[in-house]
Design a protein around this motif. Sequence first.
Motif, PDB file in Angstrom:
ATOM      1  N   ALA A  65       0.810  -1.221   0.000  1.00 44.49           N
ATOM      2  CA  ALA A  65       0.000   0.000   0.000  1.00 44.49           C
ATOM      3  C   ALA A  65       0.842   1.270   0.000  1.00 44.49           C
ATOM      4  O   ALA A  65       0.413   2.314  -0.499  1.00 44.49           O
ATOM      5  N   ASN A  66       2.040   1.177   0.565  1.00 43.36           N
ATOM      6  CA  ASN A  66       2.868   2.379   0.672  1.00 43.36           C
ATOM      7  C   ASN A  66       3.963   2.447  -0.388  1.00 43.36           C
ATOM      8  O   ASN A  66       4.831   3.306  -0.325  1.00 43.36           O
ATOM      9  N   VAL A  67       3.926   1.517  -1.344  1.00 39.14           N
ATOM     10  CA  VAL A  67       4.978   1.458  -2.363  1.00 39.14           C
ATOM     11  C   VAL A  67       4.490   2.175  -3.617  1.00 39.14           C
ATOM     12  O   VAL A  67       3.990   1.571  -4.565  1.00 39.14           O
ATOM     13  N   ALA A  68       4.599   3.487  -3.595  1.00 43.72           N
ATOM     14  CA  ALA A  68       4.170   4.347  -4.693  1.00 43.72           C
ATOM     15  C   ALA A  68       4.811   5.714  -4.497  1.00 43.72           C
ATOM     16  O   ALA A  68       5.086   6.089  -3.360  1.00 43.72           O
ATOM     17  N   PRO A  69       5.056   6.447  -5.591  1.00 44.85           N
ATOM     18  CA  PRO A  69       4.751   6.131  -6.984  1.00 44.85           C
ATOM     19  C   PRO A  69       5.805   5.229  -7.623  1.00 44.85           C
ATOM     20  O   PRO A  69       6.879   5.030  -7.067  1.00 44.85           O
ATOM     21  N   ILE A  70       5.442   4.684  -8.780  1.00 39.05           N
ATOM     22  CA  ILE A  70       6.381   3.905  -9.585  1.00 39.05           C
ATOM     23  C   ILE A  70       7.466   4.838 -10.120  1.00 39.05           C
ATOM     24  O   ILE A  70       7.173   5.953 -10.560  1.00 39.05           O
ATOM     25  N   ALA A  71       8.711   4.365 -10.049  1.00 38.89           N
ATOM     26  CA  ALA A  71       9.837   5.194 -10.486  1.00 38.89           C
ATOM     27  C   ALA A  71      10.397   4.751 -11.830  1.00 38.89           C
ATOM     28  O   ALA A  71      10.852   5.580 -12.627  1.00 38.89           O
ATOM     29  N   ALA A  72      10.375   3.458 -12.086  1.00 39.65           N
ATOM     30  CA  ALA A  72      10.989   2.942 -13.314  1.00 39.65           C
ATOM     31  C   ALA A  72      10.438   1.559 -13.614  1.00 39.65           C
ATOM     32  O   ALA A  72      10.011   0.841 -12.705  1.00 39.65           O
ATOM     33  N   ILE A  73      10.445   1.176 -14.885  1.00 39.02           N
ATOM     34  CA  ILE A  73      10.153  -0.206 -15.271  1.00 39.02           C
ATOM     35  C   ILE A  73      11.405  -0.743 -15.943  1.00 39.02           C
ATOM     36  O   ILE A  73      11.879  -0.188 -16.941  1.00 39.02           O
ATOM     37  N   ASN A  74      11.940  -1.788 -15.352  1.00 45.38           N
ATOM     38  CA  ASN A  74      13.202  -2.331 -15.843  1.00 45.38           C
ATOM     39  C   ASN A  74      13.015  -3.305 -16.985  1.00 45.38           C
ATOM     40  O   ASN A  74      13.834  -3.376 -17.899  1.00 45.38           O
ATOM     41  N   ALA A  75      11.947  -4.079 -16.915  1.00 42.89           N
ATOM     42  CA  ALA A  75      11.697  -5.107 -17.922  1.00 42.89           C
ATOM     43  C   ALA A  75      10.284  -5.619 -17.738  1.00 42.89           C
ATOM     44  O   ALA A  75       9.717  -5.515 -16.646  1.00 42.89           O
ATOM     45  N   GLY A  76       9.743  -6.144 -18.781  1.00 42.90           N
ATOM     46  CA  GLY A  76       8.401  -6.712 -18.672  1.00 42.90           C
ATOM     47  C   GLY A  76       8.226  -7.801 -19.702  1.00 42.90           C
ATOM     48  O   GLY A  76       8.603  -7.640 -20.856  1.00 42.90           O
ATOM     49  N   ALA A  77       7.696  -8.923 -19.270  1.00 42.76           N
ATOM     50  CA  ALA A  77       7.408 -10.013 -20.207  1.00 42.76           C
ATOM     51  C   ALA A  77       5.951 -10.417 -20.048  1.00 42.76           C
ATOM     52  O   ALA A  77       5.478 -10.621 -18.918  1.00 42.76           O
ATOM     53  N   HIS A  78       5.255 -10.481 -21.166  1.00 40.16           N
ATOM     54  CA  HIS A  78       3.888 -10.993 -21.156  1.00 40.16           C
ATOM     55  C   HIS A  78       3.981 -12.467 -21.537  1.00 40.16           C
ATOM     56  O   HIS A  78       4.088 -12.811 -22.704  1.00 40.16           O
ATOM     57  N   ALA A  79       3.965 -13.323 -20.516  1.00 39.18           N
ATOM     58  CA  ALA A  79       4.325 -14.723 -20.702  1.00 39.18           C
ATOM     59  C   ALA A  79       3.245 -15.517 -21.408  1.00 39.18           C
ATOM     60  O   ALA A  79       3.521 -16.542 -22.024  1.00 39.18           O
ATOM     61  N   VAL A 107       1.324 -18.217 -15.576  1.00 44.49           N
ATOM     62  CA  VAL A 107       1.953 -16.899 -15.434  1.00 44.49           C
ATOM     63  C   VAL A 107       1.612 -16.043 -16.654  1.00 44.49           C
ATOM     64  O   VAL A 107       1.820 -16.455 -17.799  1.00 44.49           O
ATOM     65  N   LEU A 108       1.053 -14.863 -16.407  1.00 43.34           N
ATOM     66  CA  LEU A 108       0.685 -13.953 -17.500  1.00 43.34           C
ATOM     67  C   LEU A 108       1.714 -12.848 -17.672  1.00 43.34           C
ATOM     68  O   LEU A 108       1.992 -12.413 -18.784  1.00 43.34           O
ATOM     69  N   LEU A 109       2.218 -12.369 -16.567  1.00 43.58           N
ATOM     70  CA  LEU A 109       3.061 -11.169 -16.589  1.00 43.58           C
ATOM     71  C   LEU A 109       4.202 -11.319 -15.616  1.00 43.58           C
ATOM     72  O   LEU A 109       4.012 -11.813 -14.499  1.00 43.58           O
ATOM     73  N   ASP A 110       5.371 -10.877 -16.036  1.00 48.26           N
ATOM     74  CA  ASP A 110       6.538 -10.792 -15.158  1.00 48.26           C
ATOM     75  C   ASP A 110       7.114  -9.393 -15.352  1.00 48.26           C
ATOM     76  O   ASP A 110       7.783  -9.117 -16.338  1.00 48.26           O
ATOM     77  N   LEU A 111       6.805  -8.508 -14.413  1.00 48.90           N
ATOM     78  CA  LEU A 111       7.187  -7.097 -14.550  1.00 48.90           C
ATOM     79  C   LEU A 111       8.195  -6.738 -13.472  1.00 48.90           C
ATOM     80  O   LEU A 111       7.970  -6.980 -12.289  1.00 48.90           O
ATOM     81  N   ASP A 112       9.285  -6.141 -13.903  1.00 48.21           N
ATOM     82  CA  ASP A 112      10.377  -5.768 -13.011  1.00 48.21           C
ATOM     83  C   ASP A 112      10.377  -4.242 -12.922  1.00 48.21           C
ATOM     84  O   ASP A 112      10.581  -3.556 -13.929  1.00 48.21           O
ATOM     85  N   TYR A 113      10.127  -3.700 -11.725  1.00 43.48           N
ATOM     86  CA  TYR A 113      10.028  -2.233 -11.631  1.00 43.48           C
ATOM     87  C   TYR A 113      10.588  -1.701 -10.308  1.00 43.48           C
ATOM     88  O   TYR A 113      10.757  -2.449  -9.348  1.00 43.48           O
ATOM     89  N   TRP A 114      10.855  -0.412 -10.299  1.00 46.19           N
ATOM     90  CA  TRP A 114      11.239   0.312  -9.090  1.00 46.19           C
ATOM     91  C   TRP A 114      10.075   1.194  -8.652  1.00 46.19           C
ATOM     92  O   TRP A 114       9.422   1.819  -9.501  1.00 46.19           O
ATOM     93  N   ALA A 115       9.854   1.259  -7.344  1.00 46.84           N
ATOM     94  CA  ALA A 115       8.882   2.232  -6.830  1.00 46.84           C
ATOM     95  C   ALA A 115       9.425   2.833  -5.540  1.00 46.84           C
ATOM     96  O   ALA A 115      10.263   2.228  -4.862  1.00 46.84           O
ATOM     97  N   PHE A 116       8.952   4.017  -5.217  1.00 50.24           N
ATOM     98  CA  PHE A 116       9.382   4.671  -3.977  1.00 50.24           C
ATOM     99  C   PHE A 116       8.528   4.204  -2.807  1.00 50.24           C
ATOM    100  O   PHE A 116       7.415   3.677  -2.990  1.00 50.24           O
TER     101      PHE A 116
END
Lengths: 344, 344, 344
Positions: free
Chosen positions: B262-276, B332-341
Amino acid sequence: MTKTSSGNFFEDFRLGQVIRHAAPRTVTLGDRALYGALYPSRFALSSSDIFAESCGLSPAPVEELVGFHIAFGKTVPDISLNAVANLGYAECRFHRPVAPGDTISASSRVIGLKENSNGKTGIVWVRSTATNQRAETIIDWARWVMVRKNRIGAEAPATTVPKLAEAVAPANLIVPPGLDFTGYDFDASGERHCWGDYAIGEKIDHVDGVTLEEAEHMMATRLWQNTAKVHFNVEARGDEARLVYGGHIISLARALSFNGLANVAPIAAINAGAHAAPAHAGDTVYAWSEVLDKAETAAPGIGALRLRLVATKGRDDGLTLRSEDGRYAPGVLLDLDYWAFCPL
Amino acid sequence: MTKTSSGNFFEDFRLGQVIRHAAPRTVTLGDRALYGALYPSRFALSSSDIFAESCGLSPAPVEELVGFHIAFGKTVPDISLNAVANLGYAECRFHRPVAPGDTISASSRVIGLKENSNGKTGIVWVRSTATNQRAETIIDWARWVMVRKNRIGAEAPATTVPKLAEAVAPANLIVPPGLDFTGYDFDASGERHCWGDYAIGEKIDHVDGVTLEEAEHMMATRLWQNTAKVHFNVEARGDEARLVYGGHIISLARALSFNGLANVAPIAAINAGAHAAPAHAGDTVYAWSEVLDKAETAAPGIGALRLRLVATKGRDDGLTLRSEDGRYAPGVLLDLDYWAFCPL
Amino acid sequence: MTKTSSGNFFEDFRLGQVIRHAAPRTVTLGDRALYGALYPSRFALSSSDIFAESCGLSPAPVEELVGFHIAFGKTVPDISLNAVANLGYAECRFHRPVAPGDTISASSRVIGLKENSNGKTGIVWVRSTATNQRAETIIDWARWVMVRKNRIGAEAPATTVPKLAEAVAPANLIVPPGLDFTGYDFDASGERHCWGDYAIGEKIDHVDGVTLEEAEHMMATRLWQNTAKVHFNVEARGDEARLVYGGHIISLARALSFNGLANVAPIAAINAGAHAAPAHAGDTVYAWSEVLDKAETAAPGIGALRLRLVATKGRDDGLTLRSEDGRYAPGVLLDLDYWAFCPL
C-alpha cells in the motif's frame, strides 16, 4: 401509478406547440473521458487541449456528437416514448462548440403532423433546439417519428408536412467562432490529407472493426440520459436481444473513420441519417465513407466536406451501400450524411 | 482506400529516424475516475488530493501507469501496427508526475535494427519519449518489437543492436520534484509497512483475484487510444477470443498489489516486462510480488524498492515463477520488473 | 505473506474502539459522469449545475449516494472483510452535500458487541462518520454485521446492544445549507408533482427495468473502492455467479425512481435497508416506492417525504413487499427506508 409519465401519443401533439424538455445536463471532463473509453476516437481537436487551442478553440470542446446525443436524449421522453419508428432527421446544424462546464437544455416545436391512413399512428415533425447556459443555440435539428395513438378514435389534426432541405447548404454551415486552420499541425493530427486531397465520389475504407458489448452500449446510452427500454431491458424484449441505440453506432462509426479522415473535424451539420438495420451485442461493426460534396468557407484555412458515413455489421470489402433492388445492402446498419470541416 | 495508413513495415524504419506520434492527449479527472472504475486501485497518493498534497505533490497526479499507457498507446500506430511480437521494454523512467490538465505527446527514435534470418521479419528497437505541454519529459523508455516486412525482397539495413541496461540503476531513479515522505500518514494509507520492513527475496501474496470482462479491457484499451484490432474485433480473430491488452494486466496486477504494498508508490521505473501468456475475458487474474532489490535515495524520507510483479491466470498458492525447465510456469501472465518509492 | 491484511475478526473488536479507515478519496467530475453512465439517473439537481445553483447549491453536488457508497466502501476492509452477513444499517444522515473536489475520509467507533451462541460468530455494531477535507461531517450512520471469529475459543466481550432509532425523526433531518425550493423549476425537473401531491400509503410503480451486467456492477463497486471478493472473482465463487454489490441495487432503484419521484431529491436520511435476496448479472431489476410519511421543514419551500424503495428481480405488477407468511415476496431484492426533500 398515476405519478409516472406515459409519454405523448399522436393525439397529444398540436401544431406550433413548444415542449421544454427535462432535465438540463452539465457536460463535464468525465463525459469526455467516457466518450474516449467507449469509442476509439482520436481526433486531435478533442483529444488535446493544446491542439484545440492552436486551432483557436479555447476552452477545448468535447466532440460534437457528445452534445448531439445529450440534446437528442432530452427529447426522447416527450417526443418518442411511444414511437413506432424513428423516420429521419434533417437540417441539423452545430452552431457552437460544447465545452466541459456547459449546461445543455433542449426544447422542441411541433412543425408537422400527419395521421396515417390506418388511424392507429401518425407522423410528428419537430424542430428541436439545444441551448447552453448563456441561452446560445448550440445545435438545432428537425426530426420526424411515427407515434402511436392512445385512443384509436381520437380526432386527427389537420395534416401539415414541413418542407425540409435535402442537405444543409454550404452557405448555411456555421464555422465555430475563432476556428482557424492556417497553422494546422498535420504531424500531431496523425494524417497528411487535407481538403484538396479528397475527391467527390471517393470512397474510404476505415478498415477496423469493433465488436459490440451490452455493457458498453448501455453505458453510452445512459450517459445521454436516453432511457428507452429497448436498450436496457432483456425481460421486456421477449426473445430478442437488447437493441443498440442508433447513436451508439453513429459514434462508433465516426470514431472508426479517424483512419482516413483524421483531419475532418469538427462536424458542422447532419443532413440525413437512416438506421437501416438494428444492431445487437456481438455484432462487429465496420465503417466506410464516401465524399459526397466539397465546399469552401470564408474562414481561415477551412474547407468543408460532405460525407456519407456507412456502418456495416460484418465486413464488406465491396463498400456496397445498396443492393440491385435499391434497398440497403445486407449488413448496412447506418447511412449518415453529414458536413464536417477540414484544413485546406 | 489509399487514405488509410497500413503502418510501418520493417523496411520502412531507418536507424536514427525520429517519428512524432499522433495525437496529443490531454489527461483529465475523467481518466482518473475511469482508472478507478476499471482497476481496484486504492493507493492513497492517487486516491486523495489531500494525501498527495501532504506528500508534496500538488496538483495531485494520476497514477503513473495512466501516463505510461497513454504514451505507449501513441506509439502503436507507427511502431507496432505490423508487429508479430512485442519482445520487451527496458530503461523506462518516470521523470515527473502527470496531473489532470496535462497534455501528453510522444515521439520515438529508432535505435536498433536487425533483420531476421528468415528474411520475412526484423527487430526494431526504439527509444520513446513522452512530454507534457511544457515540453518536459514525463516518461521515456526503450522497446523492441518484431515487425513484418512488406516486401520479402526489400533490402536489409545494417544490423545495429543497442545495449540496454538490465535494470535502471538506483542512482538514475528520479524522485518527483517536491516529494517528501517525512510526514507520511500510515493511518490514511491503509498499511503500516515501510521501506525497512521489506527484505530482498521476500514474496508477497496479494490474495485477491479479479475475473476479466470484455467491456472492461476494451474500455481501458480505448482510453489509451490503443486501437490494435486483436483487442476489439471478434470477427477478425477467427476461432480465438479477443486478446486482452497487456497493459490491462499490468494495471490490474499493480492495483491488486495494494494489498501488501500500500505504501509502495509512486512507480519510479520499469526495468523489464514479459507478457508470458495471453489473457482473455473470463480469466481470473491474481498477483504476487517479490522484492528484488532495495536502495536509498537522497530525497526526504524516501527509499526505493525493486519489485517483480507477477500476474497469474488462476490462483497459484505456491507463487511459482518458472517451471523446472526454466520456462514460465503455467498460468503466469506477466513478469514485470520495476522500481517504486516507499516511505522509510 | 505476512504483509497482507486478513481483516478484523470478532475477537479483534473492542467496545469504544475507533478505527480510522484508509484511504481518503477525492470525488471528481469523473465520478459524476461514471455515475450517470452506470445508472439511468436524471435528477435535475445533480444533472445540471445551473439547476443546482438555482436551488442554492453551488458548487453543484454529486448525488448523495456517491458519497454514501464511497464512505461505506472505506469501512469494508476494517469492519466487514470477515462478515458472514450484513445485518442492517440505521440512523444514516446526510449532513452536507459532497461536491467534486471534496476528499472523503471515514472512521468508525465500535458501539456494540454480542457473541452468538454458536461461539463461532458475533455481531459488531459500529457508528461510522465520513468527513470532508474541512473535517466537516458529511454522512454518519450506524451499521451492524455478523463477523466470524478467528479462534473459536477466543474470549467473548461483554454483550452491549446499542439502541438505534427505527427511523430518523423529521426534526433531525438536516437541510443542506442554502437549499431553497421557492423558485423550483418544475419544467426543467421533468415532473409536476410536489410535496402536496404525495399521500401517505401511496405506491408508485417506476415502470422501467434494467438488466444487470457483470462489467457494470464491477465498475461501480470498484469506483467506491469496495474490494469484497464476492463481487469480482468467479473462481472463488465455485458454482455461483459473482454477487452484485447491494449498493449497486440501491443506486439503480433510486435512479429508476426518477419516473414518479423526479422532484424528490436530495436524499436526507436512510432509516433502514434490507437486501432481501442476492442479485446477479442477467437479472432485470425494477423498482417501486411507497410513501411512508411526510414532514414539513423550516427551510424555504422544502418538505420531506419518507419513502420505501423496493427493488425487484423481474417485474411484479402487484408491487408486493411481503408474502402472506410475512417474509419478503419472491423477487424482492431491496427494501430501503429513506427520507428525501421535495419542493412544497
